[in-house]
Design an enzyme around this catalytic site. Structure first.
Site, PDB file in Angstrom:
ATOM      1  N   LYS A  11      -2.689   1.079  -6.657  1.00  0.00           N
ATOM      2  CA  LYS A  11      -2.384  -0.035  -7.562  1.00  0.00           C
ATOM      3  C   LYS A  11      -1.278   0.350  -8.557  1.00  0.00           C
ATOM      4  CE  LYS A  11      -6.926  -2.215  -7.247  1.00  0.00           C
ATOM      5  NZ  LYS A  11      -7.987  -2.920  -8.011  1.00  0.00           N
ATOM      6  N   TYR A  51      -6.837 -11.667  -2.607  1.00  0.00           N
ATOM      7  CA  TYR A  51      -8.024 -11.799  -3.459  1.00  0.00           C
ATOM      8  C   TYR A  51      -8.559 -13.231  -3.411  1.00  0.00           C
ATOM      9  CZ  TYR A  51      -7.240  -7.114  -5.461  1.00  0.00           C
ATOM     10  OH  TYR A  51      -7.104  -5.749  -5.654  1.00  0.00           O
ATOM     11  N   ASN A 114      -8.320   0.305 -11.591  1.00  0.00           N
ATOM     12  CA  ASN A 114      -9.237   1.244 -10.930  1.00  0.00           C
ATOM     13  C   ASN A 114      -8.597   1.961  -9.729  1.00  0.00           C
ATOM     14  OD1 ASN A 114      -9.160  -0.935  -9.272  1.00  0.00           O
ATOM     15  ND2 ASN A 114     -11.359  -1.332  -9.272  1.00  0.00           N
ATOM     16  N   HIS A 117      -7.169  -0.052  -4.078  1.00  0.00           N
ATOM     17  CA  HIS A 117      -7.893  -1.048  -3.293  1.00  0.00           C
ATOM     18  C   HIS A 117      -8.200  -0.400  -1.948  1.00  0.00           C
ATOM     19  CE1 HIS A 117      -8.957  -4.639  -1.070  1.00  0.00           C
ATOM     20  NE2 HIS A 117      -8.219  -4.130  -0.091  1.00  0.00           N
ATOM     21  N   GLU A 128      -6.215  -7.171   6.478  1.00  0.00           N
ATOM     22  CA  GLU A 128      -5.404  -6.592   5.398  1.00  0.00           C
ATOM     23  C   GLU A 128      -4.267  -5.727   5.946  1.00  0.00           C
ATOM     24  OE1 GLU A 128      -8.304  -4.766   2.815  1.00  0.00           O
ATOM     25  OE2 GLU A 128      -8.861  -6.700   1.942  1.00  0.00           O
TER      26      GLU A 128
END
Ligand code: TYD
Length: 155
Positions: A11, A51, A114, A117, A128
């Site tokens: 990220k 998402y 965080n 992903h 994905e």
């Protein structure tokens, strides 16, 4: 036991904190094969798709903005049961709850910033990988480490 590919995104928080090498190193040391890797700038359209299960949640705007803050690094990782292996390595969503030893537990104290992903199942992994990689960006090279990483009947 199945040889699987899974998608990981490093990220923007990871790019900004200069932790990409550290996180990629963990996946390499674990024995996963890098089948694809690239940097890319995400936009609203791809994030609404990626998402889709979260677009109506109140935190979606901050999630979207955080995922567009800088480019991300997309990885296609391969290994036996790679989807579950990588999810276990990532740890639970909230970095404050993730145990030390997991990537989120070691590098984050946030429920949103965080670090990674990681695809959460075979169907999402397939969708994905297609979302972030063209077919020719996934490479089927044979790792010479495979004989040391797996027993002969595992892979
Ligand atoms: P989710 O798919 O539920 O978790 P994971 O990334 O572990 O598969 O959520 C996607 C991202 O949305 C998550 O990494 C961070 C963000 N998020 C929040 O910001 N707040 C929340 O309450 C949740 C559930 C997720």
């Amino acid at each position: 036991m199945a040889l699987e590919k899974t998608l990981v995104l490093l990220k923007p928080c990871t790019v900004q904190r200069a932790l990409c090498g550290e996180v990629i190193n963990r996946f390499e040391k674990k024995g996963l094969r890098i089948a694809g890797m690239k940097m890319m700038q995400l936009d609203e359209a791809i994030l609404r798709e990626h998402y889709a299960h979260l677009v109506d949640r109140p935190f979606f705007p901050t999630l979207r903005d955080s995922m567009m803050a800088t480019p991300v690094v997309a990885l296609a990782l391969e290994g036996v049961d790679a989807i579950e292996v990588v999810r276990q390595m990532a740890g639970p969503t909230n970095g404050r709850k993730a145990l030390p030893g997991t990537i989120r537990g070691d590098y984050s104290v946030s429920g949103q910033q965080n670090i990674v992903h990681a695809s959460d199942g075979p169907e999402t992994a397939a969708a994905e990988l297609k979302r972030f990689f063209r077919d020719e960006e996934i490479f089927e090279w044979t790792s010479p480490m495979r004989v040391a990483v797996y027993a002969s009947d595992e892979c």
